[in-house]
Structures are given as structure tokens and as C-alpha cells.
Write an enzyme that holds these catalytic residues in place. Structure first.
Site, PDB file in Angstrom:
ATOM      1  N   GLN A 282       0.214  -1.172   0.129  1.00 53.02           N
ATOM      2  CA  GLN A 282       0.236  -0.182   0.232  1.00 53.02           C
ATOM      3  C   GLN A 282       0.856   1.317   0.001  1.00 53.02           C
ATOM      4  O   GLN A 282       2.187   0.931   0.127  1.00 53.02           O
ATOM      5  CB  GLN A 282      -0.747  -0.233   0.966  1.00 53.02           C
TER       6      GLN A 282
ATOM      7  N   HIS B 242      -8.929   3.551  18.970  1.00 52.67           N
ATOM      8  CA  HIS B 242      -8.350   2.005  19.531  1.00 52.67           C
ATOM      9  C   HIS B 242      -9.485   1.040  20.864  1.00 52.67           C
ATOM     10  O   HIS B 242      -9.382   0.485  21.540  1.00 52.67           O
ATOM     11  CB  HIS B 242      -6.455   2.870  19.934  1.00 52.67           C
TER      12      HIS B 242
ATOM     13  N   ASP C 156      -0.356  -0.166  13.197  1.00 51.02           N
ATOM     14  CA  ASP C 156       0.061   1.256  14.380  1.00 51.02           C
ATOM     15  C   ASP C 156       0.653   1.176  16.022  1.00 51.02           C
ATOM     16  O   ASP C 156       0.457   2.149  16.197  1.00 51.02           O
ATOM     17  CB  ASP C 156      -1.261   2.486  13.902  1.00 51.02           C
TER      18      ASP C 156
ATOM     19  N   GLY D 144      -2.514 -12.272   7.343  1.00 51.81           N
ATOM     20  CA  GLY D 144      -3.417 -12.096   8.956  1.00 51.81           C
ATOM     21  C   GLY D 144      -4.234 -13.280   8.261  1.00 51.81           C
ATOM     22  O   GLY D 144      -4.759 -14.454   9.135  1.00 51.81           O
TER      23      GLY D 144
ATOM     24  N   ASP E 227      -8.459  -5.582  13.471  1.00 50.69           N
ATOM     25  CA  ASP E 227      -8.119  -3.898  12.828  1.00 50.69           C
ATOM     26  C   ASP E 227      -7.460  -3.770  11.747  1.00 50.69           C
ATOM     27  O   ASP E 227      -5.913  -3.698  11.489  1.00 50.69           O
ATOM     28  CB  ASP E 227      -6.986  -3.483  14.320  1.00 50.69           C
TER      29      ASP E 227
ATOM     30  N   PRO F  41      -5.693  -5.066   0.040  1.00 49.21           N
ATOM     31  CA  PRO F  41      -5.109  -6.521   1.071  1.00 49.21           C
ATOM     32  C   PRO F  41      -6.445  -6.504   2.455  1.00 49.21           C
ATOM     33  O   PRO F  41      -5.956  -8.128   2.989  1.00 49.21           O
ATOM     34  CB  PRO F  41      -3.819  -5.653   2.291  1.00 49.21           C
TER      35      PRO F  41
HETATM   36  N1  SAM Z   1      -9.107   1.540  10.977  1.00 44.42           N
HETATM   37  C1  SAM Z   1      -8.023   1.045  11.531  1.00 44.42           C
HETATM   38  C2  SAM Z   1      -7.324   2.646  12.776  1.00 44.42           C
HETATM   39  O1  SAM Z   1      -7.470   3.964  11.302  1.00 44.42           O
HETATM   40  O2  SAM Z   1      -6.674   2.655  12.740  1.00 44.42           O
HETATM   41  C3  SAM Z   1      -6.733   0.897  11.181  1.00 44.42           C
HETATM   42  C4  SAM Z   1      -5.830   0.844  11.240  1.00 44.42           C
HETATM   43  S1  SAM Z   1      -4.666  -0.366  10.765  1.00 44.42           S
HETATM   44  C5  SAM Z   1      -3.438   0.962  10.097  1.00 44.42           C
HETATM   45  C6  SAM Z   1      -4.979  -1.420   9.574  1.00 44.42           C
HETATM   46  C7  SAM Z   1      -3.928  -2.060   9.355  1.00 44.42           C
HETATM   47  O3  SAM Z   1      -4.705  -3.458   8.414  1.00 44.42           O
HETATM   48  C8  SAM Z   1      -3.049  -1.482   8.259  1.00 44.42           C
HETATM   49  O4  SAM Z   1      -1.749  -1.606   9.082  1.00 44.42           O
HETATM   50  C9  SAM Z   1      -3.009  -2.907   7.269  1.00 44.42           C
HETATM   51  O5  SAM Z   1      -1.382  -3.307   6.664  1.00 44.42           O
HETATM   52  C10 SAM Z   1      -3.360  -3.999   7.838  1.00 44.42           C
HETATM   53  N2  SAM Z   1      -3.418  -5.768   6.702  1.00 44.42           N
HETATM   54  C11 SAM Z   1      -4.415  -4.977   6.112  1.00 44.42           C
HETATM   55  N3  SAM Z   1      -4.935  -6.213   5.229  1.00 44.42           N
HETATM   56  C12 SAM Z   1      -4.173  -7.434   5.843  1.00 44.42           C
HETATM   57  C13 SAM Z   1      -4.024  -8.935   6.144  1.00 44.42           C
HETATM   58  N4  SAM Z   1      -4.199  -9.499   5.001  1.00 44.42           N
HETATM   59  N5  SAM Z   1      -2.998  -9.019   6.898  1.00 44.42           N
HETATM   60  C14 SAM Z   1      -2.695  -8.261   7.872  1.00 44.42           C
HETATM   61  N6  SAM Z   1      -2.527  -7.275   8.308  1.00 44.42           N
HETATM   62  C15 SAM Z   1      -3.656  -6.663   7.502  1.00 44.42           C
END
Ligand code: SAM
Length: 286
Positions: free
Chosen positions: A37, A68, A92, A144, A162, A169
Site C-alpha cells: 500500500q 482504539h 500502528d 493475517g 483491526d 490487502p
Molecule cells: N482503521 C484502523 C485505524 O485507522 O486505526 C486501521 C488501522 S491499521 C493501520 C490497519 C492495518 O491493516 C494496516 O496496517 C494494514 O497493513 C493491515 N492489513 C490489511 N490487510 C491485512 C491482512 N490481510 N493481514 C494483516 N494485516 C492487514
């Protein structure tokens, strides 16, 4: 690092709902294209630092506590005795910090697909990563979906999804098949929670479908909890809890009222209130 003109704004446009959210920004602190991303961090005038993934606002210093706290504490106070917790996404580390506030939790594994998100949090959101050295915390960087596939059955108390929005992804994290696999790795009495988008924009679509799919996956109870989130589409967000042989419409109210965690939004009464859905949501979800 990269000062912006005086009148620079970051804007996220929500095409599907013909609306947008903007923050006045003073500097671009980071711009990285990871294998998964596009990651940006800005300094804003009034919301502290801002993290953006693929053009979508992820979090700001000023209001991330809302999200959170609400993705972590309702699930943890719903489970009778959470010891083993898994976070999918959450790179994060803000959710991890909230989970680690619970003294009964013995081990938390966080699996985010993208290490760049955690590196950015370490540089630009130091308060979110302040618990990462806790010996109970394990940080992995992997998909994940695959991790859940490989995990032993009935091994987890609380599973927190989360994730980013259900595109790119994170798409696989919103599919029935994935929810079935999540159900498999939870112990009886286990609780799953997933961020579930905007009550205003998505009650009749994503939230309704997620609740249906959770039941299809074998969960016996579901509960969607709305809460304010100024920087997300519509300014309003939700998490949806699902229980495996447990009722997620009830929680450990005494424990939720009597703890010494320095929380800024979550309280027993906020949890109670969030369980009472406004009529428009009840109708849309019926
Ligand atoms: N909406 C939340 C927030 O703003 O607090 C999202 C936080 S977190 C940054 C979302 C995370 O999901 C990203 O770091 C992304 O890399 C992760 N992510 C997306 N698809 C994923 C997958 N298939 N497996 C593991 N992590 C994933």
C-alpha cells in the site's frame, strides 16, 4: 522534512457517498510505497500527525483513542477471562497498547501484513508504540488470512480484526470463509471483534452483511457498537462483536467500571449505551 504551502489541505473524498473530509496540513513527513500500500504521514495544524494508507485516513494523534479504545475494551470486557489475544492488522500498535492495559492478558500476537506501518508508527506516533516492549507482546509481519489458517483450533480467547477497509490487502478479512476460520481458532466462550465501517453509510450493506456472515460462520451472538470517529467517513464508526458460545450483548460491567486504566472514551456506561442501537440502525440491520 517537506514543508507544504500555507494553504495545503489533505482531503479524503468518499466517492460512494459524495462527501469528503479535510485537514489543514503543514508538512509531509513520510511518503512510502510498500509492497502492499501507499503510506503517507502528514503534520496537521490541529490534529497532530496524520497517517494515510492508499489515500484513506487511518488515524490522527488527536482522535485515535476513540477507535482504539472501542475496538479493544468492549471485546475484552465481554470475554469472561481473556488471556490469549490476537490482533490481525493494527500495525500502528494503538490497539495493542489498549489490550496490554488488561493485567489478566498473558499473551498478545499482532499480525500485520505491512512492517512499514509499524515503522511509521515508531517514528511519528511514539505514544502508540509505547507498550511494544511488553514481554507479553509478539509482533509478526505476515498475511493475517494465512496466519489464521495455520493457527491451531480453539487456541484464542479474543480475536481483533483491526484492518483497513475491505479493499486491497484487507479484502479477504471480510469474507465468510475467513470468519469461519476465525470461529475455528477461538475457544468456546471466545469473542471476535471487527472494525465494521460507518453506521450512517454502511448499516444496510457492509455491517448487515458482516453480521449475517458472522452467524453463518457459526457465531451464536453478534453486537454492533457505534461510536464517534471524526476523521473517518461520516464522522461515525462501528465495531461488530461476535461470540462463540457466549452472548456479546452482555459484558463484565463491574470490571468495566472498576479499573485503573487511564482511558479517555471507554466507560461502562459508554459500553452500555453503544449496545442500544438507534432505531434507524435496528431497522437497517433487521
Ligand atoms: N482503521 C484502523 C485505524 O485507522 O486505526 C486501521 C488501522 S491499521 C493501520 C490497519 C492495518 O491493516 C494496516 O496496517 C494494514 O497493513 C493491515 N492489513 C490489511 N490487510 C491485512 C491482512 N490481510 N493481514 C494483516 N494485516 C492487514
Amino acid at each position: 522534512m517537506n514543508p507544504l504551502p500555507n494553504d495545503a489541505w489533505f482531503t479524503e473524498v468518499f466517492d460512494s457517498h459524495a462527501s469528503a473530509f479535510s485537514l489543514k496540513v503543514s508538512e509531509k513527513l513520510l511518503d512510502v510505497q510498500s509492497p502492499y500500500q501507499h503510506l503517507e504521514v502528514y503534520a496537521t495544524e490541529t490534529y497532530g500527525n496524520l497517517m494515510v494508507l492508499d489515500g484513506c485516513v487511518m488515524l490522527t494523534d488527536r482522535d485515535n483513542f476513540l477507535y482504539h479504545e472501542m475496538i479493544a475494551h468492549p471485546a475484552l470486557f465481554t470475554h469472561q477471562d481473556p488471556k490469549r489475544v490476537v490482533i490481525i492488522g493494527g500495525g500502528d500498535c494503538g490497539t495493542l497498547k489498549e489490550v496490554l492495559r488488561h493485567p489478566g492478558v498473558e499473551h498478545v500476537t499482532q499480525i500485520d501484513i505491512d512492517e512499514e506501518v509499524t515503522k511509521a508508527a515508531e517514528r511519528f506516533f511514539p505514544s502508540l508504540v509505547e507498550s511494544n516492549d511488553d514481554p507479553r507482546a509478539e509482533l509478526l509481519f505476515a498475511d493475517g488470512v494465512k496466519w489464521v489458517d495455520d493457527a491451531p483450533g480453539e487456541s484464542i480467547d479474543v480475536l481483533i480484526i483491526d484492518s483497513t477497509d475491505p479493499v486491497g490487502p484487507a479484502e479477504g478479512l471480510f469474507k465468510t470463509d475467513f470468519l469461519k476460520r476465525c470461529h475455528r481458532i477461538l475457544k468456546n466462550g471466545g469473542v471476535m471483534v471487527q472494525q465494521s465501517e460507518s453506521p450512517l453509510y454502511h448499516s444496510g450493506s457492509i455491517i448487515r452483511e458482516l453480521r449475517h456472515d458472522m452467524r453463518e460462520a457459526g457465531f451464536n451472538s453478534v453486537a454492533t457498537l457505534p461510536f464517534p470517529q471524526p476523521v473517518y467517513p461520516s464522522g461515525w464508526w462501528s465495531v461488530t462483536l461476535a461470540g462463540k458460545e457466549t452472548d456479546v450483548n452482555h459484558f463484565r460491567e463491574d470490571a468495566a467500571a472498576d479499573h485503573d486504566m487511564p482511558l479517555q472514551y471507554y466507560t461502562r456506561d459508554a459500553h452500555r449505551g453503544a449496545l442500544v442501537l438507534p432505531p434507524f440502525m435496528r431497522n437497517a440491520l433487521a
